[in-house]
Write an enzyme that holds these catalytic residues in place. Structure first.
Site, PDB file in Angstrom:
ATOM      1  N   TRP A  47       0.810  -1.222   0.000  1.00 24.79           N
ATOM      2  CA  TRP A  47       0.000   0.000   0.000  1.00 24.79           C
ATOM      3  C   TRP A  47       0.841   1.268   0.000  1.00 24.79           C
ATOM      4  CZ3 TRP A  47      -4.229  -1.092   4.280  1.00 24.79           C
ATOM      5  CH2 TRP A  47      -4.965  -2.230   3.911  1.00 24.79           C
ATOM      6  N   LYS A  48       2.113   1.147   0.321  1.00 25.39           N
ATOM      7  CA  LYS A  48       2.998   2.310   0.445  1.00 25.39           C
ATOM      8  C   LYS A  48       2.386   3.296   1.458  1.00 25.39           C
ATOM      9  CE  LYS A  48       4.788   1.365  -4.139  1.00 25.39           C
ATOM     10  NZ  LYS A  48       5.352   1.888  -5.395  1.00 25.39           N
ATOM     11  N   HIS A  95      12.978  -2.190  -0.811  1.00 23.22           N
ATOM     12  CA  HIS A  95      12.188  -1.667  -1.928  1.00 23.22           C
ATOM     13  C   HIS A  95      12.951  -0.530  -2.600  1.00 23.22           C
ATOM     14  CE1 HIS A  95       8.897   0.302  -4.111  1.00 23.22           C
ATOM     15  NE2 HIS A  95       8.267  -0.851  -4.044  1.00 23.22           N
ATOM     16  N   GLU A 109      12.152   2.289  -3.489  1.00 21.13           N
ATOM     17  CA  GLU A 109      11.921   3.614  -2.905  1.00 21.13           C
ATOM     18  C   GLU A 109      12.752   3.807  -1.643  1.00 21.13           C
ATOM     19  OE1 GLU A 109       7.433   3.620  -4.753  1.00 21.13           O
ATOM     20  OE2 GLU A 109       7.718   3.252  -2.610  1.00 21.13           O
ATOM     21  N   GLU A 124      11.767  -6.356  -8.979  1.00 20.72           N
ATOM     22  CA  GLU A 124      11.028  -5.163  -9.399  1.00 20.72           C
ATOM     23  C   GLU A 124      11.935  -4.269 -10.238  1.00 20.72           C
ATOM     24  OE1 GLU A 124       7.497  -3.973  -6.624  1.00 20.72           O
ATOM     25  OE2 GLU A 124       9.369  -3.421  -5.668  1.00 20.72           O
ATOM     26  N   GLY A 184       5.359   1.842 -11.374  1.00 24.21           N
ATOM     27  CA  GLY A 184       4.528   3.026 -11.507  1.00 24.21           C
ATOM     28  C   GLY A 184       4.514   3.644 -12.888  1.00 24.21           C
ATOM     29  N   SER A 216       4.132  -2.394 -12.284  1.00 24.66           N
ATOM     30  CA  SER A 216       2.978  -2.185 -13.166  1.00 24.66           C
ATOM     31  C   SER A 216       2.182  -3.468 -13.404  1.00 24.66           C
ATOM     32  CB  SER A 216       3.411  -1.555 -14.503  1.00 24.66           C
ATOM     33  OG  SER A 216       4.008  -0.285 -14.293  1.00 24.66           O
ATOM     34  N   GLY A 273       1.830  -2.788  -6.481  1.00 25.40           N
ATOM     35  CA  GLY A 273       1.811  -1.464  -5.880  1.00 25.40           C
ATOM     36  C   GLY A 273       0.472  -0.784  -6.048  1.00 25.40           C
ATOM     37  N   GLY A 274       0.388   0.126  -7.007  1.00 24.19           N
ATOM     38  CA  GLY A 274      -0.809   0.946  -7.177  1.00 24.19           C
ATOM     39  C   GLY A 274      -2.090   0.147  -7.314  1.00 24.19           C
TER      40      GLY A 274
END
Length: 266
Positions: free
Chosen positions: A13-14, A104, A106, A177, A183, A223, A244-245
Site C-alpha cells: 500500500w505504500k 524496496h 523507494e 522489481e 509506476g 505495473s 503497488g498501485g
C-alpha cells in the site's frame, strides 16, 4: 527442483490509507475474493499496510478469520534502543506480521539504503521469525550498462551471503522489481521477468543449494495488473507478484489474485 510453491500475491500500500480506511479496505477485499469463489488454498494473498494500520488490520483478520495475511513495509536493523522512528522485528512479530518488505527501490532511492543495509534488515527479520520479502531490481541506466539480471543478482547475492552462514534454512521471498517499470504503466514482458527470475533462482542454488532454491518464491513487481498477471504467472520461475498501485483497488487486486481465472483454469 520440483517442489510446488504456493503463489503469493502481495499488495504494497505504500503511504496510503489510514487505519480506518484500512479496515474498510480489508473487509471489501476479503468479500471480493470470497464472492469470486477464489480458492485461498491455491494462492496466498497478503497486504502490506503502513505501520499505523498494522494493529487494526491484524485485529480484523484475526477476529473475522479472514483468509488473508499481513506484513510490514520496512524493519529496523536494531532490536530496540534509542533509534527514533525505527520499528524492530520484535514489534512486527508481536503484531503477527507474516512478512516484511525489505530493500524496496523507494527505500534504496529516498533513504539511501545500500545492499549492506538490505542484508542487515533481512537478518533482523529472520531473527524474529518474520519472512523477508527482499526486493531487487535495476534502473533503466543499469539495464543499458550491465544488461538484464546483473544488478538484481548482485543485490541478492549480498543478502544470501549474509544469511548463508547463520540461517540458510530460513524462508525468504525475493521480489524482482525493475525500477524502470514501477509506476510507469509499462511492465516488463513475461519473458523478461522469467529471464531475471531464473537468474535469481540460479544465484540461490549457488549460495544456498538446490533445496533452498526450489522452495524460495520469486515474485515479479512493476505495473502489475489483472490484464497482465496471467502471463507472468505462466512463467516457470515467477511465483507471484508484488503489486503497488493496483493493490489499492480492492476489485482489481482481487482480480489479480484470481489470475488462474484469466486463463480458464479456475
Amino acid at each position: 527442483m520440483g517442489v510446488a510453491r504456493t503463489p503469493l500475491i502481495a499488495g504494497n500500500w505504500k503511504m496510503n490509507l489510514d487505519h480506518l480506511q484500512a479496515i474498510a479496505f480489508v473487509q471489501k477485499l476479503a468479500w471480493s475474493l470470497k464472492d469470486a469463489k477464489h480458492s485461498f488454498g491455491e494462492v496466498e494473498v497478503a497486504v502490506f499496510p503502513p505501520f499505523t494500520d498494522l494493529r487494526s488490520v491484524q485485529t480484523l483478520i484475526a477476529a473475522d478469520k479472514l483468509e488473508l495475511v499481513h506484513g510490514a513495509q520496512d524493519v529496523s536493523i536494531h532490536d530496540n534502543g534509542a533509534y527514533t522512528g525505527e520499528i524492530s522485528g520484535a514489534f512486527l512479530k508481536a503484531l503477527a506480521c507474516s512478512y516484511v518488505i525489505i530493500g524496496h527501490s523507494e527505500r534504496r532511492q529516498y533513504h539511501h539504503e545500500d545492499d549492506g543495509v538490505v542484508a542487515q534488515k533481512t537478518v533482523a527479520a529472520l531473527k524474529h521469525g518474520v519472512t523477508p520479502v527482499v526486493c531487487v531490481g535495476e534502473t533503466a541506466e543499469d539495464l543499458e550498462a550491465h544488461g538484464p539480471a546483473a544488478v538484481p543478482v548482485g543485490q541478492l547475492e549480498t543478502v544470501l551471503d549474509a544469511i548463508s552462514a547463520s540461517d540458510a534454512d530460513a524462508e525468504i521471498v525475493v521480489a524482482y522489481e525493475p525500477v524502470w517499470a514501477i509506476g510507469s504503466g509499462q511492465a516488463a514482458s513475461p519473458e523478461q521477468a522469467q529471464q531475471v527470475c531464473a537468474a535469481l533462482r540460479a544465484a540461490i542454488v549457488e549460495k544456498l543449494g538446490e533445496d533452498a532454491a526450489a522452495r524460495t518464491r520469486i515474485l515479479y513487481g512493476g505495473s502489475v495488473k489483472s490484464g497482465n498477471i496471467a502471463g507472468f504467472m505462466a512463467q516457470k520461475d515467477v511465483d507471484g507478484a508484488l503489486v503497488g498501485g493496483a493493490s489499492l483497488d480492492a476489485a482489481e487486486f482481487a482480480a489479480i489474485a484470481r489470475f488462474r481465472s484469466h486463463v480458464g483454469t479456475v
